[in-house]
Design a protein around this motif. Structure first.
Motif, PDB file in Angstrom:
ATOM      1  N   UNK A 174      40.362  12.969  19.017  1.00  0.00           N
ATOM      2  CA  UNK A 174      39.170  12.727  18.040  1.00  0.00           C
ATOM      3  C   UNK A 174      39.487  13.132  16.978  1.00  0.00           C
ATOM      4  N   UNK A 175      39.178  11.740  15.582  1.00  0.00           N
ATOM      5  CA  UNK A 175      39.164  12.200  14.352  1.00  0.00           C
ATOM      6  C   UNK A 175      38.282  12.051  14.301  1.00  0.00           C
ATOM      7  N   UNK A 176      38.224  12.225  12.550  1.00  0.00           N
ATOM      8  CA  UNK A 176      37.025  11.637  11.464  1.00  0.00           C
ATOM      9  C   UNK A 176      37.624  11.800   9.984  1.00  0.00           C
ATOM     10  N   UNK A 177      36.302  10.780   9.173  1.00  0.00           N
ATOM     11  CA  UNK A 177      37.019  10.571   8.240  1.00  0.00           C
ATOM     12  C   UNK A 177      36.583  11.885   7.345  1.00  0.00           C
ATOM     13  N   UNK A 178      37.749  12.344   5.920  1.00  0.00           N
ATOM     14  CA  UNK A 178      37.671  13.115   5.685  1.00  0.00           C
ATOM     15  C   UNK A 178      37.496  13.086   4.189  1.00  0.00           C
ATOM     16  N   UNK A 179      37.394  11.677   3.752  1.00  0.00           N
ATOM     17  CA  UNK A 179      37.707  10.689   2.211  1.00  0.00           C
ATOM     18  C   UNK A 179      37.703   9.440   1.892  1.00  0.00           C
ATOM     19  N   UNK A 180      36.962   8.893   1.155  1.00  0.00           N
ATOM     20  CA  UNK A 180      36.317   8.017   0.916  1.00  0.00           C
ATOM     21  C   UNK A 180      36.395   7.477  -0.116  1.00  0.00           C
ATOM     22  N   UNK A 181      36.831   6.085  -0.205  1.00  0.00           N
ATOM     23  CA  UNK A 181      37.043   5.954  -2.542  1.00  0.00           C
ATOM     24  C   UNK A 181      36.714   4.497  -2.176  1.00  0.00           C
ATOM     25  N   UNK A 182      35.843   4.141  -3.519  1.00  0.00           N
ATOM     26  CA  UNK A 182      35.553   3.253  -2.898  1.00  0.00           C
ATOM     27  C   UNK A 182      37.105   2.277  -4.317  1.00  0.00           C
ATOM     28  N   UNK A 204      38.738   2.843   0.443  1.00  0.00           N
ATOM     29  CA  UNK A 204      40.229   3.156   1.049  1.00  0.00           C
ATOM     30  C   UNK A 204      39.211   5.435   2.449  1.00  0.00           C
ATOM     31  N   UNK A 205      39.561   4.488   3.358  1.00  0.00           N
ATOM     32  CA  UNK A 205      39.239   5.673   3.737  1.00  0.00           C
ATOM     33  C   UNK A 205      40.790   6.776   4.310  1.00  0.00           C
ATOM     34  N   UNK A 206      40.850   8.148   4.474  1.00  0.00           N
ATOM     35  CA  UNK A 206      41.426   8.839   4.863  1.00  0.00           C
ATOM     36  C   UNK A 206      41.679   9.417   6.412  1.00  0.00           C
ATOM     37  N   UNK A 216      49.843  10.425   0.347  1.00  0.00           N
ATOM     38  CA  UNK A 216      49.757   9.489  -0.557  1.00  0.00           C
ATOM     39  C   UNK A 216      48.223   8.451  -1.402  1.00  0.00           C
ATOM     40  N   UNK A 217      47.209   8.594  -1.281  1.00  0.00           N
ATOM     41  CA  UNK A 217      46.440   8.289  -1.578  1.00  0.00           C
ATOM     42  C   UNK A 217      46.066   9.007  -2.773  1.00  0.00           C
ATOM     43  N   UNK A 218      46.724  10.085  -3.320  1.00  0.00           N
ATOM     44  CA  UNK A 218      46.758  11.144  -4.862  1.00  0.00           C
ATOM     45  C   UNK A 218      48.129  10.799  -5.607  1.00  0.00           C
ATOM     46  N   UNK A 219      49.196  10.502  -4.961  1.00  0.00           N
ATOM     47  CA  UNK A 219      50.014   9.934  -5.193  1.00  0.00           C
ATOM     48  C   UNK A 219      48.884   8.466  -6.315  1.00  0.00           C
ATOM     49  N   UNK A 220      48.758   7.668  -5.422  1.00  0.00           N
ATOM     50  CA  UNK A 220      48.790   6.485  -5.973  1.00  0.00           C
ATOM     51  C   UNK A 220      47.027   6.241  -6.629  1.00  0.00           C
ATOM     52  N   UNK A 221      46.572   7.307  -6.957  1.00  0.00           N
ATOM     53  CA  UNK A 221      45.166   7.366  -7.496  1.00  0.00           C
ATOM     54  C   UNK A 221      46.259   7.830  -8.976  1.00  0.00           C
TER      55      UNK A 221
END
Length: 260
Positions: free
Chosen positions: A8-16, A42-44, A72-77
């Protein structure tokens, strides 16, 4: 709902990542008028098991969990904040057990790819050919990366790694080709992770005729990321290893500071 045998997976972070009004990109939609608004989000994701581990870890350390996001998202941000909302590049993280590729176009993460090959395969190859233990082979690999081996030994290590590097290169090229073939790819590769220090790896990128192999306008520039890119993060302890290895960790630290 828990299903036996299913992770089971869940979304932990979303960013427009982007807002479009009638096809036009806007940085802040408030006050704009139009008939149609579109958003790129973007969904994590994380598995339920791993999420429970994160909560347990925070609780045991008596810490308040603010947010969970991907490295990856943190680095791109970070790079978008530094370079601007139109920044484009391909991020390549050569870590211990895999290589992660992230395609960023005009400030948006469009696609990600992973190769099941990391820097540990080079260590295993050295250990196998020299008939030594894994940790001894790892030390030799690190000295090879830092240029601390004699010319004769360094030449031997380079010879040992040749076939494995070629295998990694073939996987890399397949992954890059699979990025959206209908669009021109960015002309910058940002390389980081422990394996980025190996002198053979940047040569692989430079030795490929990328415009011939994939949808590039011209041969892309290769940049090795360094922790000095994160001038906002000060290591007062002087314990963190500098260079490319801990880039993801520095990116997450920057992300935490950006939340404040």
């Amino acid at each position: 709902k828990n299903i036996p045998g299913v992770t089971n997976i869940s979304i932990v972070h979303t960013a427009i990542q982007e807002v479009l009004i009638d096809g036009w990109r806007v940085t802040n939609p408030l006050g704009f008028a139009g008939k149609e608004m579109a958003m790129n989000v973007y969904y994590s994701y994380i598995s339920e098991h791993n999420m429970n581990m994160v909560h347990t870890f925070a609780k045991d350390l008596n810490l308040r969990l603010l947010r969970v996001t991907s490295r990856s998202y943190a680095l791109v941000a970070h790079f978008i904040a530094e370079q601007g909302s139109d920044y484009s590049a391909i991020f390549a993280d050569l870590s211990t057990y895999r290589t992660d590729l992230v395609l960023v176009q005009k400030g948006k993460i469009l696609e990600t790819k992973s190769l099941a090959t990391g820097s540990s395969v080079f260590t295993k190859k050295i250990a196998s050919d020299l008939q030594i233990g894994f940790f001894e082979a790892e030390e030799i690999k690190l000295k090879y990366s830092r240029g601390e081996l004699s010319e004769r030994i360094a030449g031997k290590v380079k010879e040992i790694m040749t076939d494995t590097v070629r295998m990694w290169q073939n996987g890399l090229m397949i992954a890059v080709k699979e990025f959206s073939p209908t669009q021109i790819l960015p002309n910058v590769f940002l390389l980081y992770g422990g394996g980025a220090a190996l002198p053979d790896i940047p040569k692989v990128f430079k030795g490929v005729d990328w415009p011939k192999e994939a949808n590039f306008e011209r041969k892309p520039e290769i940049k090795i990321l360094d922790t000095r890119s994160f001038h906002q993060v000060l290591d007062a302890t002087k314990l963190l290893e500098k260079g490319s290895k801990n880039i993801s960790f520095f990116a997450l630290l920057w992300f935490i500071l950006a939340l404040e």
